[in-house]
Motif scaffolding. Structure first.
Motif, mmCIF file in Angstrom:
data_model
loop_
_atom_site.group_PDB
_atom_site.id
_atom_site.type_symbol
_atom_site.label_atom_id
_atom_site.label_comp_id
_atom_site.label_asym_id
_atom_site.label_seq_id
_atom_site.Cartn_x
_atom_site.Cartn_y
_atom_site.Cartn_z
ATOM 1 N N GLY A 166 0.803 -1.209 0.000
ATOM 2 C CA GLY A 166 0.000 0.000 0.000
ATOM 3 C C GLY A 166 0.842 1.267 0.000
ATOM 4 N N GLY A 167 0.173 2.412 -0.071
ATOM 5 C CA GLY A 167 0.863 3.690 -0.078
ATOM 6 C C GLY A 167 1.703 3.900 1.167
ATOM 7 N N ALA A 168 2.894 4.473 0.995
ATOM 8 C CA ALA A 168 3.849 4.743 2.072
ATOM 9 C C ALA A 168 4.383 3.465 2.717
ATOM 10 C CB ALA A 168 3.250 5.654 3.138
ATOM 11 N N LEU A 169 4.133 2.315 2.088
ATOM 12 C CA LEU A 169 4.676 1.039 2.558
ATOM 13 C C LEU A 169 5.572 0.472 1.459
ATOM 14 C CD1 LEU A 169 1.428 -0.475 4.134
ATOM 15 C CD2 LEU A 169 3.262 0.735 5.319
ATOM 16 N N TRP A 170 6.142 -0.727 1.726
ATOM 17 C CA TRP A 170 6.978 -1.377 0.710
ATOM 18 C C TRP A 170 6.990 -2.868 0.990
ATOM 19 C CZ3 TRP A 170 12.150 -3.338 1.814
ATOM 20 C CH2 TRP A 170 12.570 -3.149 3.137
ATOM 21 N N GLY A 171 7.898 -3.611 0.364
ATOM 22 C CA GLY A 171 7.902 -5.063 0.466
ATOM 23 C C GLY A 171 7.968 -5.606 1.877
ATOM 24 N N TYR A 172 8.512 -4.850 2.807
ATOM 25 C CA TYR A 172 8.557 -5.277 4.220
ATOM 26 C C TYR A 172 7.158 -5.594 4.748
ATOM 27 C CZ TYR A 172 9.187 -4.870 9.302
ATOM 28 O OH TYR A 172 9.179 -5.101 10.655
ATOM 29 N N SER A 173 6.152 -4.921 4.228
ATOM 30 C CA SER A 173 4.781 -5.129 4.695
ATOM 31 C C SER A 173 4.320 -6.576 4.516
ATOM 32 C CB SER A 173 3.836 -4.186 3.932
ATOM 33 O OG SER A 173 2.499 -4.381 4.298
ATOM 34 N N TRP A 174 4.960 -7.320 3.602
ATOM 35 C CA TRP A 174 4.549 -8.687 3.285
ATOM 36 C C TRP A 174 5.400 -9.743 4.002
ATOM 37 C CZ3 TRP A 174 0.040 -8.486 1.057
ATOM 38 C CH2 TRP A 174 -0.265 -7.453 0.162
ATOM 39 N N ARG A 175 6.194 -9.350 4.981
ATOM 40 C CA ARG A 175 7.177 -10.263 5.585
ATOM 41 C C ARG A 175 6.539 -11.520 6.181
ATOM 42 N NH1 ARG A 175 5.712 -6.190 8.276
ATOM 43 N NH2 ARG A 175 5.167 -6.247 10.491
ATOM 44 N N ASP A 176 5.314 -11.432 6.714
ATOM 45 C CA ASP A 176 4.647 -12.611 7.259
ATOM 46 C C ASP A 176 3.904 -13.394 6.182
ATOM 47 O OD1 ASP A 176 5.460 -12.045 9.894
ATOM 48 O OD2 ASP A 176 3.749 -10.717 10.216
ATOM 49 N N VAL A 177 3.519 -12.728 5.123
ATOM 50 C CA VAL A 177 2.760 -13.365 4.044
ATOM 51 C C VAL A 177 3.669 -14.216 3.168
ATOM 52 C CG1 VAL A 177 1.355 -12.905 1.985
ATOM 53 C CG2 VAL A 177 1.064 -11.495 4.046
ATOM 54 N N ILE A 178 4.864 -13.701 2.875
ATOM 55 C CA ILE A 178 5.745 -14.349 1.903
ATOM 56 C C ILE A 178 6.073 -15.796 2.260
ATOM 57 C CG2 ILE A 178 8.087 -14.298 0.930
ATOM 58 C CD1 ILE A 178 7.839 -11.211 0.929
ATOM 59 N N PRO A 179 6.499 -16.110 3.498
ATOM 60 C CA PRO A 179 6.861 -17.512 3.779
ATOM 61 C C PRO A 179 5.712 -18.487 3.584
ATOM 62 C CG PRO A 179 7.691 -16.052 5.499
ATOM 63 C CD PRO A 179 6.761 -15.237 4.659
ATOM 64 N N GLU A 180 4.492 -18.061 3.883
ATOM 65 C CA GLU A 180 3.342 -18.948 3.714
ATOM 66 C C GLU A 180 3.033 -19.183 2.242
ATOM 67 O OE1 GLU A 180 1.823 -20.599 6.156
ATOM 68 O OE2 GLU A 180 3.329 -19.709 7.495
ATOM 69 N N LEU A 181 3.010 -18.114 1.472
ATOM 70 C CA LEU A 181 2.699 -18.271 0.049
ATOM 71 C C LEU A 181 3.812 -18.977 -0.698
ATOM 72 C CD1 LEU A 181 1.008 -14.873 -0.926
ATOM 73 C CD2 LEU A 181 -0.021 -16.953 0.029
ATOM 74 N N ALA A 182 5.052 -18.807 -0.228
ATOM 75 C CA ALA A 182 6.206 -19.393 -0.922
ATOM 76 C C ALA A 182 6.243 -20.909 -0.814
ATOM 77 C CB ALA A 182 7.499 -18.807 -0.371
ATOM 78 N N GLN A 183 5.403 -21.493 0.006
ATOM 79 C CA GLN A 183 5.340 -22.959 0.073
ATOM 80 C C GLN A 183 4.773 -23.553 -1.212
ATOM 81 O OE1 GLN A 183 3.589 -24.507 3.734
ATOM 82 N NE2 GLN A 183 4.177 -22.649 4.834
ATOM 83 N N ARG A 184 3.993 -22.753 -1.946
ATOM 84 C CA ARG A 184 3.384 -23.254 -3.182
ATOM 85 C C ARG A 184 3.660 -22.380 -4.398
ATOM 86 N NH1 ARG A 184 -2.780 -25.327 -1.881
ATOM 87 N NH2 ARG A 184 -2.243 -26.935 -0.334
ATOM 88 N N HIS A 185 4.208 -21.191 -4.174
ATOM 89 C CA HIS A 185 4.325 -20.225 -5.255
ATOM 90 C C HIS A 185 5.707 -19.575 -5.270
ATOM 91 C CE1 HIS A 185 -0.085 -20.338 -5.653
ATOM 92 N NE2 HIS A 185 -0.121 -20.281 -4.330
ATOM 93 N N THR A 186 6.069 -19.041 -6.430
ATOM 94 C CA THR A 186 7.200 -18.122 -6.505
ATOM 95 C C THR A 186 6.651 -16.735 -6.220
ATOM 96 O OG1 THR A 186 8.219 -19.496 -8.210
ATOM 97 C CG2 THR A 186 9.097 -17.281 -7.906
ATOM 98 N N VAL A 187 7.081 -16.154 -5.116
ATOM 99 C CA VAL A 187 6.472 -14.922 -4.607
ATOM 100 C C VAL A 187 7.410 -13.746 -4.853
ATOM 101 C CG1 VAL A 187 5.466 -13.768 -2.615
ATOM 102 C CG2 VAL A 187 5.274 -16.260 -2.839
ATOM 103 N N TYR A 188 6.914 -12.779 -5.600
ATOM 104 C CA TYR A 188 7.644 -11.542 -5.872
ATOM 105 C C TYR A 188 7.000 -10.430 -5.048
ATOM 106 C CZ TYR A 188 9.344 -13.962 -10.081
ATOM 107 O OH TYR A 188 9.910 -14.853 -10.958
#
Length: 313
Positions: A75-97
């Protein structure tokens, strides 16, 4: 509400500034540059930064996991750090950018005439996808990042496999309560430049119900890139240029299955928009999570991430 506290404090600071410095208010708004944060990201020491150079920008991003591609847009004024908890979960099945778009994180613009509107942000998504050779992806966007992703899906339905919108404006409807502050000339410039770490922290707290999750690290990680002059300027331009009448008009063109996920106690955009937005998209489902704020994936990770993972699964 936390956003009310932040808005009130910022308004008081602006009033005092205009009263005491009325003769220099315009130079302060347009010529003065506040200092940048000297914080060095700890998150970036734990992940591998990558860069994709295009004519438009040098995009900063991370890539994790293997499988079908998922692109996360903060979102606005945020960056990739905002997804730090989401990435490990999604990366179990996906290539996450997780990509920083113009005005976010550590991406650097090459084009100084960049418009910071929905067409330009959609173009930026396309430029990044082309640079990393992703013809078709699942897109996940939060807040403004969701609006940019939605507009991209409307314009390029052939490139979006699935679409997830987290507390994302898309209707030509209610706007965030602070909108008039940032869209008013001079006041908007002052508000953006006077947003120091303390004001930034209060703004972030306003997007959370669970205040204990708003840590010093979270504030430092977000404020450091926000304090860059080009990111501040882009942030203000987005407040003024994003026209959600464009997304509203194109909702029927979304071809991808869509999840509209919302925090039930979102104090920035009412959760009633979730059902209304999903009803306008041909293949969409709305989920409202009670007791969660605007930054739903960070405020309620245990509830939000499984819903998102299940939708993408």
């Amino acid at each position: 509400m936390q956003y009310t506290t932040w808005f009130r404090r910022l308004a008081i600071a602006l009033t005092a500034t205009l009263s005491v410095l009325s003769a220099v208010a315009i130079p302060l708004a347009y010529a003065w540059e506040p200092p940048e944060s000297d914080y060095r990201s700890q998150y970036l020491s734990r992940v591998e930064s990558r860069y994709a150079d295009t004519d438009l920008a040098r995009f900063h991003y991370t890539v994790t996991g293997s499988g079908s591609p998922v692109v996360l847009v903060a979102g606005g004024a945020l960056w990739g750090y905002s997804w730090r908890d989401v990435i490990p979960e999604l990366a179990q099945r996906h290539t996450v950018y997780a990509v920083d778009l113009p005005s976010q994180g550590y991406t650097e613009l090459h084009r100084r005439d960049f418009a910071y509107d929905l067409p330009a942000m959609s173009e930026a998504i396309g430029a990044f996808l082309d640079a990393v050779e992703l013809p078709r992806v699942a897109l996940v966007g939060h807040s403004w990042g969701g609006a940019w992703s939605l507009y991209f899906a409307e314009r390029h339905p052939d490139r979006v496999e699935r679409l997830a919108l987290l507390d994302s404006p898309g209707l030509d409807a209610e706007k965030a309560p602070v909108t008039p502050l940032f869209t008013t000339p001079v006041l908007g410039e002052l508000a953006t430049k006077l947003t120091d770490r303390s004001f930034y922290a209060e703004s972030i707290r306003g997007t959370f119900v669970h205040q204990e999750l708003v840590t010093d690290e979270m504030i430092d990680e977000g404020y450091a890139p926000f304090s860059r002059p080009e990111n501040r300027d882009g942030f203000l331009a987005l407040w003024r240029n994003l026209d959600f009448g464009l997304t509203d008009a194109g909702l029927a063109r979304v071809g991808a299955p869509t999840l509209v996920l919302w925090g039930g106690q979102d104090s920035w955009l009412p959760s009633s928009q979730a059902e209304r937005l999903a009803a306008r998209i041909p293949d969409a489902t709305a989920r409202v999570l009670p007791g969660c704020g605007h930054t739903v994936h960070e405020d309620c990770p245990a509830a939000a991430i499984p819903v998102l993972a299940g939708f993408l699964g």
